[in-house]
Design an enzyme around this catalytic site. Sequence first.
Site: not given
Ligand code: ADP
Ligand code: MG
Length: 414
Positions: A31, A217, A371, A394
């Site tokens: 960063r 989620k 992230g 975010g």
């Molecule tokens: P980003 O930060 O890239 O937007 P998210 O925060 O939405 O991504 O999601 C990341 C999380 O999703 C990780 O911690 C990962 O463990 C979880 N994840 C992905 N697939 C599964 C799954 N099948 N079951 C439970 N958690 C999952």
């Molecule tokens: Mg995330």
Amino acid sequence: MRDIEVRGKRVLVRVDYNVPLDAGKILDDSRIRATLPTISYLREQRAKVILMSHLGRPKGWDEALSLRPVAERLAKLLAHEQSRRRPGVDHGDTSSPESWASPREGAVQMTDCCVGVDVQRAAHSLREGGVLLLENLRFHAEEEANDPEYAKALASLGEVYVNDAFGTAHRAHASTEGVARLLPAVAGLLMEKEIEFLSLAVENPERPYAAIIGGAKISTKMAALENLLSKVDKLLIGGGMANTFLKAEGFNVGESLVEDDYLEQAKSVMRQADEKGVRLLLPADVIVAERFAADSPARRVSVKDVPEGWRIMDVGETTIDVFARALQDCRMVVWNGPMGVIEMAPFAHGSHRLAGVIANLREATTIIGGGETAAVVEQVGLASRFSHVSTGGGASLEFLEGKELPGVTALMDA
Ligand code: ADP
Ligand code: MG
């Protein structure tokens, strides 16, 4: 930033130096590095550079969340940058900042606070090309409250405001929104790049355009899904959130992470995709585990055959093959959210393979938002093979939702 006169002026720059720290040691300085183009540009213009950032979530003054280690690292990086620009110098090993020479050339002054008389004095006595870093903005609750007096005190330090902190642009805080109303306000080079690329994804993407949405989620990605449905040609869904779609389709998903409150919305997304002619792809095969643990017994099954009591941890090879084929002709690809539980090595495979697939697309503009997704492509050393890896998890998600980011809107108004 390049459109306004900054020469010789005091330029107040909001940066994102919210770096991971362990007992005062910086674990990842990307960063800080990401702000070097803006700072170097301003110094070349003989501007007086006043940097401000938050770090962590302090409640009042907190030594452990002081920006002092950041000032030291920044000084080293700036000194290095300067010597790099000078021809005929052997720079030796450049990978480890610890081994670099004296930070004198890149000297960064630091204040103990971010407002008040001493800060005023420091800001007003800066030399042209000088750099001053203010102490953690969030040592004052007024920062997050977007307190007008606090914003005024910050604004009084500069003559021009530059926002280069895309990662906090979705928050209307004193240093991101309040200040922008009080000074001529423009985007820094990093902010400009973020907006330029993310705008492509929501305004006029090249087609075919595919969005790949994963992560834990569905609830956190619903708004983005709905907005993207009216922009994309293909929507590829993986990760934990795919489970809710699979369940809505009538598959048994065992003990997988599912959000039952969102079954109807998942159905609605599938219906809308149908109506709009968007090709929606769900996993065909998955890696299931007996327990939610890295050392659990695991195997690959069709989504039709998830064993009772087991849980989905990653997408399978066939799914990535199908996704890869769907992506081949795309001219624009946006990826937000991992395909599996990347924190556990056996279940990171799907995400790693997908990163490779996207990195190899020759004709496409490829963008990573999120992230964890950014961390995945860094991990496998492919970040440079993407057109853009957003620095704001975010903030990039809110951008994909089609929301206005207060920190960005404030700039456009100026
Ligand atoms: P980003 O930060 O890239 O937007 P998210 O925060 O939405 O991504 O999601 C990341 C999380 O999703 C990780 O911690 C990962 O463990 C979880 N994840 C992905 N697939 C599964 C799954 N099948 N079951 C439970 N958690 C999952
Ligand atoms: Mg995330």
